[in-house]
Write an enzyme that holds these catalytic residues in place. Structure first.
Site, PDB file in Angstrom:
ATOM      1  N   TYR A 181       0.844  -1.187   0.000  1.00 15.86           N
ATOM      2  CA  TYR A 181       0.000   0.000   0.000  1.00 15.86           C
ATOM      3  C   TYR A 181       0.889   1.250   0.000  1.00 15.86           C
ATOM      4  O   TYR A 181       2.017   1.231   0.527  1.00 15.86           O
ATOM      5  CB  TYR A 181      -0.843   0.059   1.271  1.00 15.86           C
ATOM      6  CG  TYR A 181      -2.105  -0.762   1.278  1.00 15.86           C
ATOM      7  CD1 TYR A 181      -3.047  -0.659   0.267  1.00 15.86           C
ATOM      8  CD2 TYR A 181      -2.384  -1.621   2.341  1.00 15.86           C
ATOM      9  CE1 TYR A 181      -4.231  -1.381   0.301  1.00 15.86           C
ATOM     10  CE2 TYR A 181      -3.570  -2.355   2.391  1.00 15.86           C
ATOM     11  CZ  TYR A 181      -4.486  -2.230   1.363  1.00 15.86           C
ATOM     12  OH  TYR A 181      -5.654  -2.942   1.402  1.00 15.86           O
ATOM     13  N   GLU A 210      -6.188  -0.785   8.159  1.00 14.61           N
ATOM     14  CA  GLU A 210      -6.179  -0.513   9.597  1.00 14.61           C
ATOM     15  C   GLU A 210      -5.224   0.636   9.916  1.00 14.61           C
ATOM     16  O   GLU A 210      -4.637   0.712  10.992  1.00 14.61           O
ATOM     17  CB  GLU A 210      -5.832  -1.765  10.417  1.00 14.61           C
ATOM     18  CG  GLU A 210      -6.908  -2.812  10.413  1.00 14.61           C
ATOM     19  CD  GLU A 210      -7.009  -3.554   9.098  1.00 14.61           C
ATOM     20  OE1 GLU A 210      -8.093  -3.511   8.481  1.00 14.61           O
ATOM     21  OE2 GLU A 210      -6.029  -4.181   8.675  1.00 14.61           O
ATOM     22  N   ASN A 223      -9.781   0.814  -3.214  1.00 16.16           N
ATOM     23  CA  ASN A 223      -9.589  -0.371  -2.383  1.00 16.16           C
ATOM     24  C   ASN A 223     -10.915  -0.772  -1.741  1.00 16.16           C
ATOM     25  O   ASN A 223     -11.505   0.014  -1.004  1.00 16.16           O
ATOM     26  CB  ASN A 223      -8.559  -0.097  -1.278  1.00 16.16           C
ATOM     27  CG  ASN A 223      -8.276  -1.331  -0.446  1.00 16.16           C
ATOM     28  OD1 ASN A 223      -7.680  -2.286  -0.935  1.00 16.16           O
ATOM     29  ND2 ASN A 223      -8.706  -1.334   0.798  1.00 16.16           N
ATOM     30  N   GLU A 224     -11.363  -1.990  -2.035  1.00 22.47           N
ATOM     31  CA  GLU A 224     -12.605  -2.516  -1.458  1.00 22.47           C
ATOM     32  C   GLU A 224     -13.734  -1.474  -1.526  1.00 22.47           C
ATOM     33  O   GLU A 224     -14.466  -1.255  -0.562  1.00 22.47           O
ATOM     34  CB  GLU A 224     -12.374  -2.974  -0.020  1.00 22.47           C
ATOM     35  CG  GLU A 224     -11.416  -4.153   0.073  1.00 22.47           C
ATOM     36  CD  GLU A 224     -11.234  -4.658   1.494  1.00 22.47           C
ATOM     37  OE1 GLU A 224     -11.053  -5.867   1.669  1.00 22.47           O
ATOM     38  OE2 GLU A 224     -11.264  -3.835   2.433  1.00 22.47           O
ATOM     39  N   GLU A 283      -6.348 -10.664  -1.167  1.00 23.54           N
ATOM     40  CA  GLU A 283      -6.080 -10.608   0.276  1.00 23.54           C
ATOM     41  C   GLU A 283      -6.521 -11.927   0.890  1.00 23.54           C
ATOM     42  O   GLU A 283      -7.686 -12.085   1.264  1.00 23.54           O
ATOM     43  CB  GLU A 283      -6.819  -9.447   0.947  1.00 23.54           C
ATOM     44  CG  GLU A 283      -6.304  -8.076   0.581  1.00 23.54           C
ATOM     45  CD  GLU A 283      -6.977  -6.981   1.405  1.00 23.54           C
ATOM     46  OE1 GLU A 283      -7.828  -7.302   2.267  1.00 23.54           O
ATOM     47  OE2 GLU A 283      -6.655  -5.800   1.184  1.00 23.54           O
ATOM     48  N   TYR A 297      -0.414  -9.255  13.484  1.00 24.35           N
ATOM     49  CA  TYR A 297      -1.376  -9.894  12.592  1.00 24.35           C
ATOM     50  C   TYR A 297      -1.305 -11.417  12.621  1.00 24.35           C
ATOM     51  O   TYR A 297      -1.959 -12.082  11.825  1.00 24.35           O
ATOM     52  CB  TYR A 297      -1.178  -9.379  11.154  1.00 24.35           C
ATOM     53  CG  TYR A 297      -2.467  -9.261  10.363  1.00 24.35           C
ATOM     54  CD1 TYR A 297      -3.264  -8.134  10.473  1.00 24.35           C
ATOM     55  CD2 TYR A 297      -2.887 -10.276   9.520  1.00 24.35           C
ATOM     56  CE1 TYR A 297      -4.446  -8.014   9.754  1.00 24.35           C
ATOM     57  CE2 TYR A 297      -4.071 -10.177   8.797  1.00 24.35           C
ATOM     58  CZ  TYR A 297      -4.845  -9.042   8.920  1.00 24.35           C
ATOM     59  OH  TYR A 297      -6.008  -8.920   8.217  1.00 24.35           O
TER      60      TYR A 297
END
Length: 708
Positions: free
Chosen positions: A124, A170, A228-229, A309, A376
């Site tokens: 990103y 996030e 994005n999404e 993803e 994560y």
């Protein structure tokens, strides 16, 4: 004598020569774009070497193997695959965020990803990381995107670029800069003219930087995501997506593979996809892959199957149990997808850290701030260490492509430096000349962070009690307007806290004319969903009983600037060790003495409550030991000095322990949620509400002994 030209591009990163030659002469040697060394500056031996190379270049040019643009990456709709240089290609990729990893460790992490068998990485580009203040761009140091692309290229990794403008991740406000909120009623991620103008200005800076790194330009970027999404966002504005498509095509060319990513629902793909942008999906281990890819086929009947993803773990919120994903499930589902010929990106392969104030937040039924660690439960830990999950993934990849020979690079060395005792320095109201040198702003009513042009961190709001409060009187945020926490003192005495969605009333007492201070903390802006227009500070009025409080003095606070400048350690006076428990916001300082070793370590604040930590002037991020699950902060070794004292500065917001000391350990502690089970929750999707409670990771015996 016949002359001929060898024409190659001097602008392409991987091409060394742009020469004009004849059989007997060589006119120049290109060192880079528009740089040619004249013949008379080259010695005879060099001429001979260059002549041989020139002949070889002529041969390659005739063969068509090294002409500018000869590298190609495209979609083969007939055979349902990607084509790389004309041959079928399946990428096996992992997500890594350069913004969450110190530059010093970029190469280490990329090499480990390469040795795991990946042939690509996905990254990103957070807009607000590079343009935190409108019109001021930063691509240096830890923000040097081009250097990261170059390192990936040197390592042998292709790049899947996700430049936004919105990225989620996030990350604070999903990567959108907070200064956008200075425009009243701006509709983010839409055709709003103010928003599109800001996006256009940004892409005019960013996309020309990455264009030379496109695979067709002899770089390593094989595809670029648009937005994005977007299908998960309420606006569903096709004109916005068309504008972005036009913008990206203008800068990146007609042949660059542009794609979208959305969740595995029909609604998400319907709003998130657009003709001319290849539609991909994302899902985790809790999803039936046949069902998911069948949905992709509804929107892309032909072309490669792609999971952009595939979730190897999950994120944590403060006050919730530690999340993760079972390593066996991850490896199993990965194998199934690769066997179908799908290209897969694992999100995350290494998560890293939300240093400073860069963490995001979710807001579904309530505001939930993301913790500092972005570990994560990924194949590489927050500190970049290989895990059993990584080894299982590598074993799967071996079944589908050759994995580089040799052992996996080891974990970076860690060191347990032990305890350091801290001394009390002072509170923010006593240090306003230092933290707010520009002085106060007087306002009849409350102003937000954005109106004050302070986008992150903390601000101080001050007023006088309008009347005698003989009995405890409710201080009320009637519209839930404290974003996100307010620490309240009257004449320097801590009264308690107001908190967004949680504590809207606090009873206070005092005399008419007493000074009431509210130190307000921005806990990170919402990064996903419809509430990303997340203004910070105090929104709307505060009531004291039935009285509307007015006549405010408002202070922006540059804590980071002062601490990076050497405060408080640079002051001549010495601060004695603190004695007794202290309530309310207070600064503490200490020194980790050098011992000849500067290694990664983990800082634990046992019995502290909540606050912020700086090491040698660098903001490590937030701690919230009283809530969890994260109990330790990652301290990268390059931040420490092996020969000079290391300065520790702590802002405790609620109350420090009677013996204020911190502990440097050689391992992290991420899974203790106060008042809840320490078990880990496994999650298979980034979208709220879809959970797979399969993975349990308990505190180790050694961690328990350290805590005790």
């Amino acid at each position: 004598m016949t002359s001929f030209w060898i024409q190659t591009s001097c602008d392409a990163p991987d091409v060394a020569f742009a020469t004009r030659t004849s059989v007997t002469t060589l006119e120049g040697f290109c060192l880079g774009p528009h740089h040619v060394i004249p013949f008379d500056h080259i010695d005879t031996m060099t001429v001979k070497i260059l002549f041989v190379l020139a002949v070889n270049f002529a041969y390659l040019a005739v063969k068509g193997n090294l002409v500018d643009g000869d590298q190609t990456f495209s979609i083969d709709y007939k055979n349902d695959c990607f084509l790389k240089d004309g041959k079928p290609f399946q990428y096996i990729s992992g997500s890594i965020h350069y913004s969450r990893i110190p530059r010093y460790y970029w190469k280490d992490r990329l090499v480990k990803m390469y040795m795991a068998g990946l042939n690509a990485v996905q990254i990103y580009v957070p807009w607000n990381f590079h343009e935190p203040v409108k019109g001021e761009y930063n691509f240096s140091g830890d923000r040097d995107l081009v250097h990261f692309l170059d390192l990936a290229n040197q390592t042998g990794l292709l790049v899947i670029l996700r430049p936004g403008p919105y990225i989620c991740a996030e990350w604070e406000m999903g990567g959108l800069p907070a200064w956008l909120l200075e425009t009243p009623n701006i509709l983010l991620r839409s055709s709003d003219t103010n928003y599109l103008q800001a996006v256009s200005n940004w892409m005019n800076i960013l996309l020309p930087k990455v264009r030379p790194w496109l695979y067709s330009n002899m770089g390593n970027i094989i595809s670029v995501q648009v937005e994005n999404e977007y299908g998960s966002y309420h606006a569903c504005d096709y004109n916005y997506m068309r504008t972005l498509r036009t913008m990206f095509r203008h800068f990146l060319g007609a042949d660059t593979v542009l794609f979208t990513t959305d969740g595995d629902t029909a609604r998400a793909l319907s709003c998130g996809s657009l003709q001319g942008l290849y539609a991909t999906i994302d899902f985790g281990t809790d999803t039936n892959i046949t069902t998911a890819f069948r949905l992709q086929r509804r929107f892309e009947p032909h072309g490669p199957l792609v999971n952009s993803e595939f979730y190897t773990g999950w994120l944590d919120h403060w006050g919730e149990v530690h999340a993760g994903a079972d390593k066996w499930n991850v490896s199993k589902v990965l194998r199934e997808m690769l066997a179908l010929g799908a290209s897969v990106n694992m999100y995350m392969f290494e998560g890293g850290t939300n240093f400073g104030y860069w963490n995001g937040a979710d807001h579904d039924t309530r505001f939930r701030s993301v913790v500092t660690s972005y570990d994560y439960d990924a194949p590489l830990t927050e500190a970049g260490d290989p895990t059993e999950k990584l080894l299982l993934i590598r074993d799967v990849i071996k079944q589908f492509r050759d994995v580089p020979a040799g052992p996996m690079p080891p974990a970076t060395p860690k060191f347990a430096y032990g305890f350091v005792t801290l001394g009390k320095v002072g509170n923010i109201p006593s240090l306003l000349d230092l933290f707010s040198p520009q002085g106060l702003i007087k306002s009849q009513y409350l102003l937000t962070f954005e109106e004050m042009k302070q986008y992150y961190g903390y601000m101080l709001y001050r007023t006088k009690l309008p009347r005698e409060l003989w009995e405890p009187t409710p201080l009320i945020s009637p519209l839930n307007g404290v974003h996100d926490r307010a620490y309240v003192t009257i004449n320097g005495v801590f009264q308690g806290m107001l908190e967004r969605d949680t504590a809207l009333v606090l009873k206070v007492s005092g005399k008419q004319g007493d000074t009431m201070d509210l130190l307000v903390e921005n806990m990170g802006r919402v990064n996903f969903g419809s509430k990303i227009n997340d203004h910070k500070g105090i929104l709307g009025d505060l009531l004291l009983g039935s009285d509307v409080l007015t006549d405010w003095e408002i202070y922006t606070l540059d804590l980071d600037g002062a601490i990076a400048g050497g405060w408080p350690h640079a002051e001549a006076r010495r601060f004695p060790p603190a004695d007794g428990r202290s309530a309310g916001p207070m600064f503490y300082m200490g020194t980790l003495q050098p011992n000849g070793v500067a290694r990664d370590t983990f800082l634990q604040l046992n019995d502290w409550s909540k606050g912020q930590v700086w090491i040698n002037g660098v903001n490590l991020g937030r701690y919230w030991s009283s809530r969890g699950p994260q109990q330790s902060l990652y301290v990268p070794g390059p931040l420490l000095s092996a020969t000079q004292p290391n300065n520790i500065t702590v802002l405790e917001l609620e109350g420090a322990p009677e013996r204020p000391r911190v502990l440097f350990m050689d391992r992290p502690h991420l899974n203790r949620t106060v008042g809840r089970s320490g078990d880990t929750v496994g999650v298979g999707s980034r979208h709220p509400g879809r959970h797979d409670l399969g993975h349990v990771e308990r505190t180790t015996h050694r961690e328990r002994s350290i805590l005790l």
